[in-house]
Design a protein around this motif. Structure first.
Motif, PDB file in Angstrom:
ATOM      1  N   VAL A 291       0.834  -1.208   0.000  1.00  0.00           N
ATOM      2  CA  VAL A 291       0.000   0.000   0.000  1.00  0.00           C
ATOM      3  C   VAL A 291       0.870   1.259   0.000  1.00  0.00           C
ATOM      4  CG1 VAL A 291      -1.631   1.351   1.403  1.00  0.00           C
ATOM      5  CG2 VAL A 291      -2.019  -1.080   1.060  1.00  0.00           C
ATOM      6  N   GLU A 292       1.893   1.257   0.853  1.00  0.00           N
ATOM      7  CA  GLU A 292       2.777   2.415   0.946  1.00  0.00           C
ATOM      8  C   GLU A 292       3.520   2.624  -0.379  1.00  0.00           C
ATOM      9  OE1 GLU A 292       3.108   4.897   2.845  1.00  0.00           O
ATOM     10  OE2 GLU A 292       4.972   5.644   1.914  1.00  0.00           O
ATOM     11  N   GLU A 293       4.001   1.497  -0.926  1.00  0.00           N
ATOM     12  CA  GLU A 293       4.743   1.561  -2.180  1.00  0.00           C
ATOM     13  C   GLU A 293       3.879   2.127  -3.316  1.00  0.00           C
ATOM     14  OE1 GLU A 293       7.079  -2.200  -2.707  1.00  0.00           O
ATOM     15  OE2 GLU A 293       5.968  -2.143  -4.612  1.00  0.00           O
ATOM     16  N   LYS A 294       2.632   1.671  -3.381  1.00  0.00           N
ATOM     17  CA  LYS A 294       1.759   2.072  -4.491  1.00  0.00           C
ATOM     18  C   LYS A 294       1.136   3.452  -4.280  1.00  0.00           C
ATOM     19  CE  LYS A 294       1.994  -1.941  -6.651  1.00  0.00           C
ATOM     20  NZ  LYS A 294       2.594  -2.117  -7.975  1.00  0.00           N
ATOM     21  N   PHE A 295       0.687   3.720  -3.044  1.00  0.00           N
ATOM     22  CA  PHE A 295      -0.095   4.927  -2.800  1.00  0.00           C
ATOM     23  C   PHE A 295       0.688   6.072  -2.164  1.00  0.00           C
ATOM     24  CE2 PHE A 295      -4.135   2.115  -2.321  1.00  0.00           C
ATOM     25  CZ  PHE A 295      -4.345   2.151  -3.681  1.00  0.00           C
ATOM     26  N   GLY A 296       1.760   5.734  -1.414  1.00  0.00           N
ATOM     27  CA  GLY A 296       2.471   6.737  -0.619  1.00  0.00           C
ATOM     28  C   GLY A 296       2.830   7.979  -1.414  1.00  0.00           C
ATOM     29  N   LYS A 297       3.464   7.775  -2.549  1.00  0.00           N
ATOM     30  CA  LYS A 297       3.945   8.936  -3.320  1.00  0.00           C
ATOM     31  C   LYS A 297       2.799   9.736  -3.938  1.00  0.00           C
ATOM     32  CE  LYS A 297       5.224   6.055  -7.360  1.00  0.00           C
ATOM     33  NZ  LYS A 297       5.117   4.702  -6.777  1.00  0.00           N
ATOM     34  N   HIS A 298       1.600   9.184  -3.908  1.00  0.00           N
ATOM     35  CA  HIS A 298       0.452   9.909  -4.465  1.00  0.00           C
ATOM     36  C   HIS A 298      -0.378  10.585  -3.364  1.00  0.00           C
ATOM     37  CE1 HIS A 298       1.116   8.312  -8.469  1.00  0.00           C
ATOM     38  NE2 HIS A 298       1.374   7.156  -7.893  1.00  0.00           N
ATOM     39  N   GLY A 299       0.108  10.487  -2.123  1.00  0.00           N
ATOM     40  CA  GLY A 299      -0.594  11.153  -1.021  1.00  0.00           C
ATOM     41  C   GLY A 299      -1.888  10.477  -0.654  1.00  0.00           C
ATOM     42  N   LEU A 300      -1.957   9.171  -0.890  1.00  0.00           N
ATOM     43  CA  LEU A 300      -3.185   8.449  -0.579  1.00  0.00           C
ATOM     44  C   LEU A 300      -2.895   7.433   0.528  1.00  0.00           C
ATOM     45  CD1 LEU A 300      -6.077   8.223  -1.674  1.00  0.00           C
ATOM     46  CD2 LEU A 300      -5.257   6.548  -3.314  1.00  0.00           C
TER      47      LEU A 300
END
Ligand code: A3P
Length: 302
Positions: A291-300
């Motif tokens: 989740v962090e890998e996929k969403f983290g950089k998108h602020g989600l």
């Protein structure tokens, strides 16, 4: 490419997403033939993210003047939300060569789909129609999907082993998956075109349903008046569409939406955090990393 499906025997990959073969036919037919009009409302979700709830709420919201006596004679009391708001690729465009006649429906038309953003019809993207996207914590979505799939699998295939299902979810090979790419497609669009795509989370709807319903009403151009609010219209809609109310209606306890699917399959627990009862610590850690890998950089985050 092909992989084993959770409910259907196989999944096919198309433009980076996985589909049961018949659903893919429907999804492509919807994409090719649907002509959106500006007043349309399209509800979009990943499977098991709260579609049934969103359908009920939107139907009740849009038709609130048509059915002022919400405790009597309301269609939601006698019809499952999936009948009132059909799925494009599952119900309306299911057969490739059948194009449904939708022009006679009175506006605003409410439809739903699980299609990823890339597979939405051009006319839908280009018209001024509104898209409401609802997503849910992937841990709870996974748990809900696992239970649902087990109910619908052919008995001969037995229960889908939890570990296997979990690995498959993390790899992205679920119906309309990868989960992350589905969510991100709509998340990005909601940031770029907030007047077009509203992005909601199941957990926020659970926490502050009153606030979120009013936001949906504003987004769809039919805000509640002060008079409606003081007359309890918002609360009445929330009560009618609550898990407790809907799941205890006769139609949802004993009805069916198709030969295979019983209405009660759409109402299991309706809570946030049931993943704590099923996932191991290791699974939670693994999923949190994804989740962090996929969403983290998108602020989600969830
Ligand atoms: P659980 O399996 O966690 O209980 P979908 O509608 O997208 O198929 O998602 C189904 C999930 O939404 C199920 O989650 C179901 O119980 C829950 N649900 C159904 N109706 C609901 C409602 N009125 N309010 C809240 N949750 C609801």
């Amino acid at each position: 490419p092909l992989v084993e499906g959770w409910i259907d025997p196989t999944f096919h990959e198309y433009q980076g997403f996985w589909f049961a073969p018949k659903i893919l036919q429907g999804a492509l037919s919807f994409q090719k033939h649907f002509q959106a009009i500006d007043t349309d409302i399209i509800l979009v979700t990943n499977p098991k993210s709260g579609t049934t709830w969103l359908k009920a709420l939107t139907f009740a919201l849009i038709n609130r003047n048509k059915y002022p006596n919400i405790h009597k004679n309301h269609p939601l009391l006698t019809s499952n939300p999936h009948v009132l708001v059909p799925f494009m690729e599952i119900n309306l465009y299911y057969e490739t060569d059948i194009v449904p006649e939708l022009n006679s429906l009175s506006p605003p038309r409410i439809f739903s789909t699980h299609n990823p953003y890339v597979l939405l019809p051009k006319s839908l993207k280009e018209s001024n129609c509104k898209v409401v996207y609802l997503c849910r914590d992937p841990k709870d979505t996974f748990v809900s999907l696992w239970h649902f799939s087990n109910k619908l699998r052919e008995q001969s295939r037995g229960t889908l082993p939890l570990e296997e299902a979990f690995e498959s979810f993390c790899r992205g090979t679920t119906s309309y998956g990868p989960f992350w790419d589905h969510v991100l497609g709509y998340w990005k669009e909601s940031l770029e075109r907030p007047e077009k795509v509203m992005f909601l989370k199941y957990e926020e709807m659970k926490m502050k349903p009153n606030f979120v319903l009013k936001e949906i009403a504003k987004f769809l151009g039919c805000p509640f008046s002060e008079e409606e609010e003081s007359n309890g219209v918002v609360d009445d809609i929330l009560h009618l569409c609550s898990f407790e109310k809907l799941s205890n209606l006769e139609i949802n306890k004993n009805g069916k939406i198709s030969s295979e699917i019983e209405n009660k399959n759409f109402f299991r627990l309706g809570k946030v955090g049931d993943w704590k009862n099923l996932l191991t610590t290791k699974m939670v850690e693994q999923l949190n990393i994804v989740v962090e890998e996929k969403f983290g950089k998108h602020g989600l985050s969830f």
